[in-house]
Design a protein around this motif. Sequence first.
Motif, PDB file in Angstrom:
ATOM      1  N   ASN A  78      -1.565  26.607  -6.125  1.00 57.75           N
ATOM      2  CA  ASN A  78      -1.684  26.532  -4.669  1.00 57.75           C
ATOM      3  C   ASN A  78      -0.992  25.259  -4.198  1.00 57.75           C
ATOM      4  O   ASN A  78      -1.500  24.154  -4.385  1.00 57.75           O
ATOM      5  N   LEU A  79       0.168  25.409  -3.580  1.00 60.49           N
ATOM      6  CA  LEU A  79       0.964  24.279  -3.108  1.00 60.49           C
ATOM      7  C   LEU A  79       0.538  23.926  -1.685  1.00 60.49           C
ATOM      8  O   LEU A  79       0.686  24.733  -0.768  1.00 60.49           O
ATOM      9  N   GLY A  80       0.016  22.721  -1.507  1.00 63.53           N
ATOM     10  CA  GLY A  80      -0.532  22.340  -0.214  1.00 63.53           C
ATOM     11  C   GLY A  80      -1.916  22.924  -0.044  1.00 63.53           C
ATOM     12  O   GLY A  80      -2.228  23.533   0.985  1.00 63.53           O
ATOM     13  N   CYS A  81      -2.758  22.708  -1.042  1.00 68.00           N
ATOM     14  CA  CYS A  81      -4.069  23.365  -1.100  1.00 68.00           C
ATOM     15  C   CYS A  81      -5.039  22.906  -0.032  1.00 68.00           C
ATOM     16  O   CYS A  81      -5.972  23.635   0.323  1.00 68.00           O
ATOM     17  N   GLY A  82      -4.880  21.678   0.487  1.00 71.44           N
ATOM     18  CA  GLY A  82      -5.842  21.175   1.457  1.00 71.44           C
ATOM     19  C   GLY A  82      -7.239  21.163   0.874  1.00 71.44           C
ATOM     20  O   GLY A  82      -7.475  20.664  -0.220  1.00 71.44           O
ATOM     21  N   LEU A  83      -8.176  21.780   1.593  1.00 67.92           N
ATOM     22  CA  LEU A  83      -9.554  21.884   1.120  1.00 67.92           C
ATOM     23  C   LEU A  83      -9.937  23.331   0.809  1.00 67.92           C
ATOM     24  O   LEU A  83     -11.104  23.692   0.836  1.00 67.92           O
ATOM     25  N   SER A  84      -8.942  24.143   0.508  1.00 68.40           N
ATOM     26  CA  SER A  84      -9.229  25.527   0.115  1.00 68.40           C
ATOM     27  C   SER A  84      -9.620  25.573  -1.352  1.00 68.40           C
ATOM     28  O   SER A  84      -9.266  24.699  -2.141  1.00 68.40           O
TER      29      SER A  84
ATOM     30  N   PRO B  61     -14.904  18.755  -6.307  1.00 68.90           N
ATOM     31  CA  PRO B  61     -14.437  18.495  -7.680  1.00 68.90           C
ATOM     32  C   PRO B  61     -13.781  19.730  -8.273  1.00 68.90           C
ATOM     33  O   PRO B  61     -14.142  20.866  -7.952  1.00 68.90           O
ATOM     34  N   ALA B  62     -12.809  19.527  -9.137  1.00 68.81           N
ATOM     35  CA  ALA B  62     -12.142  20.638  -9.810  1.00 68.81           C
ATOM     36  C   ALA B  62     -13.151  21.390 -10.667  1.00 68.81           C
ATOM     37  O   ALA B  62     -14.170  20.850 -11.106  1.00 68.81           O
ATOM     38  N   GLY B  63     -12.840  22.663 -10.941  1.00 69.45           N
ATOM     39  CA  GLY B  63     -13.813  23.538 -11.578  1.00 69.45           C
ATOM     40  C   GLY B  63     -13.927  23.426 -13.078  1.00 69.45           C
ATOM     41  O   GLY B  63     -14.762  24.089 -13.679  1.00 69.45           O
ATOM     42  N   GLY B  64     -13.102  22.620 -13.745  1.00 70.81           N
ATOM     43  CA  GLY B  64     -13.198  22.519 -15.196  1.00 70.81           C
ATOM     44  C   GLY B  64     -11.839  22.564 -15.839  1.00 70.81           C
ATOM     45  O   GLY B  64     -10.808  22.368 -15.172  1.00 70.81           O
ATOM     46  N   GLY B  65     -11.804  22.846 -17.120  1.00 71.42           N
ATOM     47  CA  GLY B  65     -10.568  22.791 -17.877  1.00 71.42           C
ATOM     48  C   GLY B  65      -9.494  23.745 -17.404  1.00 71.42           C
ATOM     49  O   GLY B  65      -8.306  23.472 -17.559  1.00 71.42           O
ATOM     50  N   ARG B  66      -9.881  24.879 -16.836  1.00 68.02           N
ATOM     51  CA  ARG B  66      -8.895  25.837 -16.338  1.00 68.02           C
ATOM     52  C   ARG B  66      -8.592  25.650 -14.853  1.00 68.02           C
ATOM     53  O   ARG B  66      -7.830  26.434 -14.284  1.00 68.02           O
ATOM     54  N   HIS B  67      -9.176  24.658 -14.252  1.00 69.04           N
ATOM     55  CA  HIS B  67      -8.942  24.377 -12.834  1.00 69.04           C
ATOM     56  C   HIS B  67      -8.618  22.902 -12.682  1.00 69.04           C
ATOM     57  O   HIS B  67      -9.492  22.051 -12.817  1.00 69.04           O
TER      58      HIS B  67
END
Length: 276
Positions: free
Chosen positions: A91-97, A127-133
Amino acid sequence: MSNPLPDVARLSAVPSTLRIPLAARALGDAMFPNMAVGDADAARMLTALGDDGAVWLRDRGSVYGVLARTRRFRDLAAQFLAARPDGRVVNLGCGLSNYFQWLDNGRMRMTDADLPEVLEIRRELLPAGGGRHIVREVDLAAADWWDALGLPASRDEAPVFLLSEGVFMYLEPAMVHAVLRTFGERAPAGSSFVFDAMCWLAAGRAKRHPSVRHTQAEFRWGPRRSAELTRDSPRLKLAAAHPIMESYGWPYALIGPAFRVLFGVPFYALYELRTQ
């Protein structure tokens, strides 16, 4: 003592527009149940920013448009992952999505990328969701953005799915074409790049937009003809142009098709490019 609110006022013009889709996803489900997206994080983040959403909800058309395009982005990414369950979505330019909440199948990999000023706030709230995120800084104006994200070094690697939501209309035309050229030259065959854009008539007219006028952002680019989207690489193919607003109501349902006939492109659509 409670923690201070993240300071969205410090965001520059284009990043500051992230509040518009955030408010739509936080509060729009109640306005348009048939377009509900069920974002588990948006309401909490909007509150954390000290924004009640009132300014943005006055623009019902944009709220609907955000929900409709979210569903379309989500569906297209899910189709990609149905064929490649361990595929990579960026996601390029993810913002807060947070598309990971909808797309995670236990195998896919997700990269959310944005400018450092946005990610500083995002890391406070989501926070990111983990190793795959993972979350990575990116500047699409930089010539090496593809490599900076660790995207495939060879066309022989597995295809990737790129999405960019609410970004391209704010970029200078030369930057848009540089990004598309990089995708066309570097992406493995079968890769997809999906982004939304208004047509060229919107450029320079952000002050007329009911929501964007409350920011300092300006619309810089929009296609004049669909061929413009594939001219930067012979490997690019326009797989589809998905109108966003024609299901909003009868004026849009009538005006949208007529506009395409007169001007050759939709006024606002989500474009799906693929590499051959």
